[in-house]
Design a protein around this motif. Structure first.
Motif, PDB file in Angstrom:
ATOM      1  N   PRO A   1       0.846  -1.203   0.000  1.00  0.00           N
ATOM      2  CA  PRO A   1       0.000   0.000   0.000  1.00  0.00           C
ATOM      3  C   PRO A   1       0.879   1.250   0.000  1.00  0.00           C
ATOM      4  O   PRO A   1       1.968   1.262   0.561  1.00  0.00           O
ATOM      5  N   GLY A   2       0.423   2.285  -0.653  1.00  0.00           N
ATOM      6  CA  GLY A   2       1.154   3.553  -0.653  1.00  0.00           C
ATOM      7  C   GLY A   2       2.377   3.530  -1.545  1.00  0.00           C
ATOM      8  O   GLY A   2       2.476   2.787  -2.504  1.00  0.00           O
TER       9      GLY A   2
ATOM     10  N   GLY B   1       5.842   0.602  -9.607  1.00  0.00           N
ATOM     11  CA  GLY B   1       4.638   1.182  -9.008  1.00  0.00           C
ATOM     12  C   GLY B   1       4.578   0.813  -7.537  1.00  0.00           C
ATOM     13  O   GLY B   1       5.477   1.129  -6.766  1.00  0.00           O
ATOM     14  N   ASN B   2       3.511   0.122  -7.138  1.00  0.00           N
ATOM     15  CA  ASN B   2       3.429  -0.347  -5.752  1.00  0.00           C
ATOM     16  C   ASN B   2       3.686  -1.852  -5.653  1.00  0.00           C
ATOM     17  O   ASN B   2       3.394  -2.468  -4.637  1.00  0.00           O
ATOM     18  N   VAL B   3       4.228  -2.437  -6.718  1.00  0.00           N
ATOM     19  CA  VAL B   3       4.575  -3.864  -6.733  1.00  0.00           C
ATOM     20  C   VAL B   3       6.091  -3.994  -6.620  1.00  0.00           C
ATOM     21  O   VAL B   3       6.843  -3.335  -7.337  1.00  0.00           O
ATOM     22  N   VAL B   4       6.529  -4.858  -5.716  1.00  0.00           N
ATOM     23  CA  VAL B   4       7.960  -5.134  -5.548  1.00  0.00           C
ATOM     24  C   VAL B   4       8.192  -6.569  -5.986  1.00  0.00           C
ATOM     25  O   VAL B   4       7.522  -7.488  -5.515  1.00  0.00           O
ATOM     26  N   ARG B   5       9.124  -6.767  -6.911  1.00  0.00           N
ATOM     27  CA  ARG B   5       9.415  -8.095  -7.453  1.00  0.00           C
ATOM     28  C   ARG B   5      10.767  -8.587  -6.937  1.00  0.00           C
ATOM     29  O   ARG B   5      11.756  -7.878  -7.014  1.00  0.00           O
TER      30      ARG B   5
ATOM     31  N   VAL C   1       2.150   5.226   3.660  1.00  0.00           N
ATOM     32  CA  VAL C   1       0.790   5.553   3.253  1.00  0.00           C
ATOM     33  C   VAL C   1       0.366   6.816   3.994  1.00  0.00           C
ATOM     34  O   VAL C   1       0.594   6.937   5.204  1.00  0.00           O
ATOM     35  N   THR C   2      -0.223   7.759   3.280  1.00  0.00           N
ATOM     36  CA  THR C   2      -0.738   8.966   3.914  1.00  0.00           C
ATOM     37  C   THR C   2      -2.031   8.620   4.632  1.00  0.00           C
ATOM     38  O   THR C   2      -2.989   8.130   4.025  1.00  0.00           O
TER      39      THR C   2
END
Length: 134
Positions: free
Chosen positions: A66-67, A79-83, A104-105
């Motif tokens: 998230p975030g 983006g918000n995906v870590v591979r 995350v805000t």
């Protein structure tokens, strides 16, 4: 490591392995195990088959965070995906830990802070108006 073990060839000379077991344990209990070479090879296959499968494994792990990702360690951020791509042999000595940090805000925290500030300002104005009336 003793010279007998250093020069040991598990698949080449089963009698050598049998003698090492006999000398170490001071017993002939393991002799039947080494009497049939096909049985010995099958036992080794069963024992190390899982390790072989683990070493061949090359999984790609995707973590959705998230975030905004701040730190992905050795992973690749999209983006918000870590591979993470790693090999199974990293799992043999110890578990493989993955550490990812994201931020995350929290909108609710801003709303609560704004309400507290507005309440404090409102209390000051209410106090001034109340003092003027009396």
């Amino acid at each position: 490591m003793s010279p007998a073990v250093r020069n040991l060839n598990l698949f080449g000379n089963i009698n050598q392995v049998s003698n090492i077991f006999k000398d170490f344990y001071q017993s002939d209990a393991y002799t039947p195990l080494f009497s049939d070479s096909t049985r010995w090879e099958r036992l080794l296959e069963i024992k190390y088959e899982n390790y072989e499968n683990l070493v061949r494994m090359k999984p790609m792990l995707d973590y959705v965070m998230p975030g905004k990702v701040i730190d992905a360690g050795k992973g690749v951020v999209e983006g918000n995906v870590v591979r993470y791509r790693f090999s199974g042999e990293r799992l043999i000595p110890h578990p493989y830990n993955v550490t990812i940090t994201s931020r995350v805000t929290n909108v609710w925290a801003f709303v609560v802070t704004a309400l507290v500030i507005l309440l404090a300002i409102g209390c000051l104005f209410y106090r001034r108006i109340r003092i003027r009336i009396f």
